[in-house]
Design an enzyme around this catalytic site. Structure first.
Site, PDB file in Angstrom:
ATOM      1  N   ILE A 139       0.837  -1.200   0.000  1.00  0.00           N
ATOM      2  CA  ILE A 139       0.000   0.000   0.000  1.00  0.00           C
ATOM      3  C   ILE A 139       0.871   1.249   0.000  1.00  0.00           C
ATOM      4  O   ILE A 139       0.590   2.220  -0.706  1.00  0.00           O
ATOM      5  CB  ILE A 139      -0.946   0.004   1.209  1.00  0.00           C
ATOM      6  CG1 ILE A 139      -1.883  -1.203   1.159  1.00  0.00           C
ATOM      7  CG2 ILE A 139      -1.753   1.300   1.259  1.00  0.00           C
ATOM      8  CD1 ILE A 139      -2.693  -1.402   2.428  1.00  0.00           C
ATOM      9  N   GLY A 208      -3.934   1.750   9.427  1.00  0.00           N
ATOM     10  CA  GLY A 208      -3.399   0.453   9.837  1.00  0.00           C
ATOM     11  C   GLY A 208      -4.345  -0.233  10.802  1.00  0.00           C
ATOM     12  O   GLY A 208      -5.310  -0.883  10.402  1.00  0.00           O
ATOM     13  N   ARG A 209      -4.078  -0.056  12.097  1.00  0.00           N
ATOM     14  CA  ARG A 209      -4.937  -0.587  13.142  1.00  0.00           C
ATOM     15  C   ARG A 209      -5.086   0.469  14.233  1.00  0.00           C
ATOM     16  O   ARG A 209      -4.140   1.220  14.518  1.00  0.00           O
ATOM     17  CB  ARG A 209      -4.366  -1.881  13.742  1.00  0.00           C
ATOM     18  CG  ARG A 209      -4.444  -3.086  12.806  1.00  0.00           C
ATOM     19  CD  ARG A 209      -5.883  -3.489  12.526  1.00  0.00           C
ATOM     20  NE  ARG A 209      -5.999  -4.669  11.667  1.00  0.00           N
ATOM     21  CZ  ARG A 209      -6.161  -4.634  10.364  1.00  0.00           C
ATOM     22  NH1 ARG A 209      -6.178  -3.465   9.722  1.00  0.00           N
ATOM     23  NH2 ARG A 209      -6.282  -5.751   9.670  1.00  0.00           N
ATOM     24  N   ASP A 233      -9.105   6.106   9.872  1.00  0.00           N
ATOM     25  CA  ASP A 233     -10.042   5.095   9.393  1.00  0.00           C
ATOM     26  C   ASP A 233     -10.200   3.976  10.416  1.00  0.00           C
ATOM     27  O   ASP A 233     -11.120   3.180  10.313  1.00  0.00           O
ATOM     28  CB  ASP A 233      -9.570   4.512   8.061  1.00  0.00           C
ATOM     29  CG  ASP A 233     -10.584   3.556   7.461  1.00  0.00           C
ATOM     30  OD1 ASP A 233     -11.749   3.981   7.271  1.00  0.00           O
ATOM     31  OD2 ASP A 233     -10.237   2.386   7.195  1.00  0.00           O
ATOM     32  N   GLU A 238     -12.894   0.450  18.844  1.00  0.00           N
ATOM     33  CA  GLU A 238     -13.574   0.427  17.556  1.00  0.00           C
ATOM     34  C   GLU A 238     -14.732  -0.559  17.613  1.00  0.00           C
ATOM     35  O   GLU A 238     -14.504  -1.721  17.971  1.00  0.00           O
ATOM     36  CB  GLU A 238     -12.591   0.025  16.466  1.00  0.00           C
ATOM     37  CG  GLU A 238     -13.127   0.145  15.054  1.00  0.00           C
ATOM     38  CD  GLU A 238     -12.099  -0.203  13.993  1.00  0.00           C
ATOM     39  OE1 GLU A 238     -12.342  -1.154  13.225  1.00  0.00           O
ATOM     40  OE2 GLU A 238     -11.041   0.464  13.957  1.00  0.00           O
ATOM     41  N   HIS A 257     -13.610   2.444   9.343  1.00  0.00           N
ATOM     42  CA  HIS A 257     -12.820   1.276   8.915  1.00  0.00           C
ATOM     43  C   HIS A 257     -13.297   0.785   7.542  1.00  0.00           C
ATOM     44  O   HIS A 257     -13.568  -0.414   7.353  1.00  0.00           O
ATOM     45  CB  HIS A 257     -12.918   0.147   9.951  1.00  0.00           C
ATOM     46  CG  HIS A 257     -11.752  -0.808   9.880  1.00  0.00           C
ATOM     47  ND1 HIS A 257     -11.279  -1.489  10.980  1.00  0.00           N
ATOM     48  CD2 HIS A 257     -10.962  -1.182   8.837  1.00  0.00           C
ATOM     49  CE1 HIS A 257     -10.254  -2.258  10.625  1.00  0.00           C
ATOM     50  NE2 HIS A 257     -10.044  -2.079   9.335  1.00  0.00           N
ATOM     51  N   ALA A 259     -11.595   1.908   4.527  1.00  0.00           N
ATOM     52  CA  ALA A 259     -10.603   2.361   3.543  1.00  0.00           C
ATOM     53  C   ALA A 259     -10.518   1.436   2.338  1.00  0.00           C
ATOM     54  O   ALA A 259     -10.243   1.887   1.226  1.00  0.00           O
ATOM     55  CB  ALA A 259      -9.233   2.495   4.192  1.00  0.00           C
TER      56      ALA A 259
END
Length: 296
Positions: A139, A208-209, A233, A238, A257, A259
């Site tokens: 990415i 990412g996370r 994102d 979450e 989340h 993306a």
């Protein structure tokens, strides 16, 4: 070869010589052994059941990250991920968020909701911006190709980048883009100490996370004015609770989340599965093999 796949219309259309498809849904898994599993959109409970299926020799997870799978696999079961399915969409989403933030789009949307005409000269571009991509893999390379024509100066860093080189890059960054997986080494990596070492006005972009960032430390850096803002994102926790303070910060842009989400994602997922199985049945090694111990 019997293969378990998601019960979605595009997957119902799959035809691969030598493959018998069995379909699982969120609340149903077919009986019997299976040699392969294409894992996607399963609940945690169903995922555990599918991963324990007798006869399983390989798993293809139609995600880039594999942390939800790796610890549950029996010894000897081959694991593949599908980073190529998501790479370009995540890069596009990341670039779009950065461009929108530089142009103040989030502020104008807020003004629109309030019915205010709010012109300002406090707007930027990516021209000359120092962008650090932390987690410079598939990415990251696509993202660099997208940002370079806008004049951004991109530096990619990885886990093996020497500490001094990493610190120097981060201290000069206008944007820090996080594309790292969640591992014991990366969780909480962006904390108060690291944020304080970023230059004033820098922005964070996290695709990412969520747990890469210590949320309380991020809020403190935003509220102090040290950070210019954040495009997120992924978050920790979450999903965000309704009363979470991140929602109300004017210089934070949050997406749920998504993306990698596109209107044709299911169709592309089925196409990816078709190509994967064609390679496998043909005796060739499909792409995406993940070695034990890796998070991506």
């Amino acid at each position: 070869m019997r293969v378990l796949v998601p019960d979605l219309p595009d997957f119902r259309e799959l035809r691969v010589e030598g493959v018998e498809f069995a379909f699982y849904s969120r609340d149903h898994a077919p009986e019997g052994e299976a040699e392969g599993l294409v894992l996607w959109l399963a609940t945690a409970e169903l995922r555990g059941e599918l991963l324990r299926r007798s006869g399983l020799g390989w798993v293809l997870t139609l995600t880039a990250g594999i942390e939800h799978v790796a610890g549950a696999l029996a010894e000897g079961v081959a694991l593949y991920n599908a980073h190529r399915l998501h790479d370009r969409a995540v890069a596009v989403h990341t670039a779009a968020g950065m461009l929108a933030a530089e142009r103040g789009q989030h502020r104008f949307r807020d003004a629109q909701h309030e019915g205010r005409w709010a012109p300002t000269t406090d707007l930027g571009t990516l021209d000359g911006r120092q962008v650090v991509i932390w987690g410079y893999g598939h990415i990251g390379r696509i993202l660099e190709e997208m940002l370079t024509p806008f004049g951004a100066r991109v530096t990619g860093i990885r886990s093996r980048t020497p500490q001094a080189e990493r610190d120097a890059a981060l201290s000069g960054a206008d944007w820090v883009v996080l594309l790292l997986p969640s591992t014991p080494e990366t969780r909480g990596l962006v904390n108060a100490d690291l944020l304080a070492r970023l230059k004033p006005g820098a922005w964070i972009s996290n695709q990412g996370r969520g747990n890469l960032i210590v949320t309380a430390d991020l809020l403190a850096a935003l509220d102090s004015g040290h950070l210019g803002g954040a495009v997120l994102d992924v978050t920790d926790p979450e999903p965000l609770p309704e009363d979470h303070p991140l929602w109300s910060r004017p210089n934070v842009v949050i997406t749920p989340h998504i993306a990698s989400t596109t209107a044709d994602l299911f169709a592309r997922g089925a196409e990816y599965t078709q190509a994967f199985l064609t390679e496998l049945v043909g005796g060739r090694e499909p792409e995406g093999r993940v070695e034990p111990g890796r998070a991506y």
